[in-house]
Design a protein around this motif. Structure first.
Motif, PDB file in Angstrom:
ATOM      1  N   ASN A  31       0.829  -1.204   0.000  1.00  0.00           N
ATOM      2  CA  ASN A  31       0.000   0.000   0.000  1.00  0.00           C
ATOM      3  C   ASN A  31       0.869   1.263   0.000  1.00  0.00           C
ATOM      4  O   ASN A  31       0.577   2.238  -0.704  1.00  0.00           O
ATOM      5  CB  ASN A  31      -0.918  -0.009   1.220  1.00  0.00           C
ATOM      6  CG  ASN A  31      -1.818   1.215   1.271  1.00  0.00           C
ATOM      7  OD1 ASN A  31      -2.774   1.325   0.504  1.00  0.00           O
ATOM      8  ND2 ASN A  31      -1.506   2.141   2.155  1.00  0.00           N
ATOM      9  N   GLY A  46      -5.593  -4.205 -11.706  1.00  0.00           N
ATOM     10  CA  GLY A  46      -6.255  -4.458 -10.434  1.00  0.00           C
ATOM     11  C   GLY A  46      -5.351  -5.203  -9.483  1.00  0.00           C
ATOM     12  O   GLY A  46      -4.437  -5.922  -9.903  1.00  0.00           O
ATOM     13  N   TRP A  54      -5.773  -7.383  -5.712  1.00  0.00           N
ATOM     14  CA  TRP A  54      -6.743  -7.923  -4.776  1.00  0.00           C
ATOM     15  C   TRP A  54      -6.072  -8.835  -3.746  1.00  0.00           C
ATOM     16  O   TRP A  54      -5.056  -9.483  -4.033  1.00  0.00           O
ATOM     17  CB  TRP A  54      -7.787  -8.769  -5.511  1.00  0.00           C
ATOM     18  CG  TRP A  54      -8.599  -8.063  -6.546  1.00  0.00           C
ATOM     19  CD1 TRP A  54      -9.817  -7.467  -6.387  1.00  0.00           C
ATOM     20  CD2 TRP A  54      -8.284  -7.893  -7.941  1.00  0.00           C
ATOM     21  NE1 TRP A  54     -10.274  -6.936  -7.564  1.00  0.00           N
ATOM     22  CE2 TRP A  54      -9.352  -7.185  -8.545  1.00  0.00           C
ATOM     23  CE3 TRP A  54      -7.199  -8.278  -8.747  1.00  0.00           C
ATOM     24  CZ2 TRP A  54      -9.379  -6.852  -9.899  1.00  0.00           C
ATOM     25  CZ3 TRP A  54      -7.216  -7.943 -10.081  1.00  0.00           C
ATOM     26  CH2 TRP A  54      -8.295  -7.233 -10.648  1.00  0.00           C
ATOM     27  N   GLU A  92     -18.209   1.214  -7.006  1.00  0.00           N
ATOM     28  CA  GLU A  92     -17.151   0.661  -6.168  1.00  0.00           C
ATOM     29  C   GLU A  92     -17.756   0.015  -4.917  1.00  0.00           C
ATOM     30  O   GLU A  92     -18.928   0.221  -4.597  1.00  0.00           O
ATOM     31  CB  GLU A  92     -16.174   1.771  -5.761  1.00  0.00           C
ATOM     32  CG  GLU A  92     -15.418   2.384  -6.930  1.00  0.00           C
ATOM     33  CD  GLU A  92     -14.401   3.427  -6.492  1.00  0.00           C
ATOM     34  OE1 GLU A  92     -14.294   3.679  -5.275  1.00  0.00           O
ATOM     35  OE2 GLU A  92     -13.713   3.985  -7.364  1.00  0.00           O
ATOM     36  N   TRP A 133     -17.726  -9.291 -11.141  1.00  0.00           N
ATOM     37  CA  TRP A 133     -17.923  -8.384 -10.011  1.00  0.00           C
ATOM     38  C   TRP A 133     -19.292  -8.617  -9.428  1.00  0.00           C
ATOM     39  O   TRP A 133     -20.281  -8.793 -10.165  1.00  0.00           O
ATOM     40  CB  TRP A 133     -17.797  -6.933 -10.461  1.00  0.00           C
ATOM     41  CG  TRP A 133     -18.062  -5.923  -9.369  1.00  0.00           C
ATOM     42  CD1 TRP A 133     -17.165  -5.413  -8.477  1.00  0.00           C
ATOM     43  CD2 TRP A 133     -19.324  -5.297  -9.073  1.00  0.00           C
ATOM     44  NE1 TRP A 133     -17.778  -4.515  -7.630  1.00  0.00           N
ATOM     45  CE2 TRP A 133     -19.104  -4.426  -7.966  1.00  0.00           C
ATOM     46  CE3 TRP A 133     -20.610  -5.396  -9.608  1.00  0.00           C
ATOM     47  CZ2 TRP A 133     -20.126  -3.653  -7.421  1.00  0.00           C
ATOM     48  CZ3 TRP A 133     -21.633  -4.642  -9.054  1.00  0.00           C
ATOM     49  CH2 TRP A 133     -21.382  -3.770  -7.981  1.00  0.00           C
ATOM     50  N   PRO A 140     -10.798  -6.093  -3.410  1.00  0.00           N
ATOM     51  CA  PRO A 140      -9.857  -5.120  -3.992  1.00  0.00           C
ATOM     52  C   PRO A 140      -9.121  -4.349  -2.896  1.00  0.00           C
ATOM     53  O   PRO A 140      -9.713  -3.945  -1.898  1.00  0.00           O
ATOM     54  CB  PRO A 140     -10.762  -4.203  -4.813  1.00  0.00           C
ATOM     55  CG  PRO A 140     -12.116  -4.341  -4.182  1.00  0.00           C
ATOM     56  CD  PRO A 140     -12.198  -5.745  -3.669  1.00  0.00           C
ATOM     57  N   CYS A 141      -7.827  -4.145  -3.124  1.00  0.00           N
ATOM     58  CA  CYS A 141      -7.031  -3.328  -2.211  1.00  0.00           C
ATOM     59  C   CYS A 141      -7.330  -1.846  -2.463  1.00  0.00           C
ATOM     60  O   CYS A 141      -7.840  -1.480  -3.533  1.00  0.00           O
ATOM     61  CB  CYS A 141      -5.541  -3.608  -2.395  1.00  0.00           C
ATOM     62  SG  CYS A 141      -5.076  -5.315  -1.982  1.00  0.00           S
ATOM     63  N   ALA A 142      -6.988  -1.019  -1.513  1.00  0.00           N
ATOM     64  CA  ALA A 142      -7.304   0.408  -1.611  1.00  0.00           C
ATOM     65  C   ALA A 142      -6.671   1.050  -2.839  1.00  0.00           C
ATOM     66  O   ALA A 142      -7.213   1.998  -3.412  1.00  0.00           O
ATOM     67  CB  ALA A 142      -6.852   1.125  -0.352  1.00  0.00           C
ATOM     68  N   TYR A 143      -5.528   0.550  -3.268  1.00  0.00           N
ATOM     69  CA  TYR A 143      -4.787   1.128  -4.383  1.00  0.00           C
ATOM     70  C   TYR A 143      -5.117   0.454  -5.711  1.00  0.00           C
ATOM     71  O   TYR A 143      -4.486   0.753  -6.732  1.00  0.00           O
ATOM     72  CB  TYR A 143      -3.289   1.037  -4.114  1.00  0.00           C
ATOM     73  CG  TYR A 143      -2.850  -0.308  -3.577  1.00  0.00           C
ATOM     74  CD1 TYR A 143      -2.582  -1.373  -4.420  1.00  0.00           C
ATOM     75  CD2 TYR A 143      -2.737  -0.509  -2.198  1.00  0.00           C
ATOM     76  CE1 TYR A 143      -2.197  -2.604  -3.914  1.00  0.00           C
ATOM     77  CE2 TYR A 143      -2.348  -1.733  -1.679  1.00  0.00           C
ATOM     78  CZ  TYR A 143      -2.077  -2.785  -2.552  1.00  0.00           C
ATOM     79  OH  TYR A 143      -1.716  -4.003  -2.055  1.00  0.00           O
ATOM     80  N   SER A 144      -6.061  -0.464  -5.727  1.00  0.00           N
ATOM     81  CA  SER A 144      -6.436  -1.141  -6.963  1.00  0.00           C
ATOM     82  C   SER A 144      -7.242  -0.225  -7.860  1.00  0.00           C
ATOM     83  O   SER A 144      -8.246   0.356  -7.415  1.00  0.00           O
ATOM     84  CB  SER A 144      -7.258  -2.402  -6.642  1.00  0.00           C
ATOM     85  OG  SER A 144      -7.699  -3.015  -7.835  1.00  0.00           O
ATOM     86  N   LYS A 157     -11.980  -1.330  -8.277  1.00  0.00           N
ATOM     87  CA  LYS A 157     -12.415  -1.420  -6.873  1.00  0.00           C
ATOM     88  C   LYS A 157     -13.832  -1.980  -6.788  1.00  0.00           C
ATOM     89  O   LYS A 157     -14.602  -1.864  -7.715  1.00  0.00           O
ATOM     90  CB  LYS A 157     -12.365  -0.038  -6.220  1.00  0.00           C
ATOM     91  CG  LYS A 157     -10.951   0.485  -6.026  1.00  0.00           C
ATOM     92  CD  LYS A 157     -10.982   1.796  -5.268  1.00  0.00           C
ATOM     93  CE  LYS A 157      -9.592   2.304  -4.920  1.00  0.00           C
ATOM     94  NZ  LYS A 157      -8.778   2.589  -6.088  1.00  0.00           N
TER      95      LYS A 157
END
Length: 254
Positions: free
Chosen positions: A64, A78, A80, A149, A206, A247-251, A254
């Motif tokens: 991150n 992406g 995850w 999101e 998704w 999903p990670c915050a920086y993906s 999302k």
């Protein structure tokens, strides 16, 4: 011998089955194969990292904080964390325009002192293994972002019988299309392996939530349109597996 001739004739007919263009609705120029993607050059690298359990939180925090050093070099589609279907794993997808571009990116990363010292030297001891796979989008798929999101992603991986899309492409497209058209999930992309385990196809879906995914899956099992399409495709199937991804915050996705 008669059976072999019949199989070859069937494969020949399937390769001549056109796929309708989702973008324009016009008669497509490509048939079911990976050819158009290979000629275009764009491919997607799937990377899966397995993290030592006691270092999982530390790895996610480090990534991150430092992922911007990596995304300065090439496009991240992406990133995850795997919630179900693989514990202490992360899965990420990188987009490249060509193999030459990827080689140049890897060379530049190796010469980037910030990346090597601030991330690689700390991250590598946290990993127990790394896997990668080169994939192309199938001709009838594009990358489509979810409508909003905050949901979850599901990566479903199918190992199909040898022969490639010329043999099983039409049936597989029908099965995926039946799920997407019925609104059971949002189709993000469909990918066909090029390097790694061959005859493998990945569908990235998704869902609004894990519970929503469970509910619509139950409904789909009694939908005659889905059942019929799946029956056509399953005869070409060797095995399948799936993972639920957060999903990670920086993906970007999302």
């Amino acid at each position: 011998m008669i059976q072999i001739r019949h199989a070859l004739r069937r494969a020949s007919l399937l390769t001549k089955t056109p796929v309708t263009s989702a973008r324009s609705g016009r008669e497509p120029k490509a048939f079911i194969s990976t050819g158009p993607q290979q000629q275009d050059g764009t491919f997607y690298e799937f990377r899966t990292y397995r993290i030592h359990p006691h270092l999982n939180a530390a790895f996610l925090k480090l990534t991150n904080d430092k992922i911007h050093l990596r995304t300065a070099h090439s496009e991240l589609l992406g990133y995850w964390s795997v919630e179900y279907g693989g514990i202490n794993q992360v899965f990420h997808i990188w987009k490249y325009d060509s193999y030459a571009q990827r080689a140049a990116v890897r060379a530049a990363l190796a010469q980037d002192p910030s990346w090597m010292e601030e991330y690689i030297s700390k991250a590598m001891p946290m990993l127990s293994s790394q896997d990668n796979e080169v994939t192309y989008l199938v001709p009838w798929s594009t990358i489509t972002k979810p409508p909003k999101e905050g949901g979850v992603y599901e990566l479903v991986s199918f190992l199909m019988k040898p022969g490639g899309p010329a043999v099983w492409g039409a049936a597989f497209q029908g099965a995926v299309g039946a799920h997407a058209a019925s609104g059971y999930a949002h189709q993000v992309g469909v990918f066909h392996s090029e390097f790694g385990l061959l005859n493998r196809v990945h569908v990235l879906w998704w869902h609004e939530s894990a519970d929503h995914r469970a509910a619509v899956r139950h409904t789909a099992h009694s939908d005659p349109r889905v059942v019929a399409a799946v029956r056509q495709s399953v005869s070409y199937l060797e095995s399948q597996e799936n993972k639920l991804l957060f999903p990670c915050a920086y993906s970007p996705l999302k």
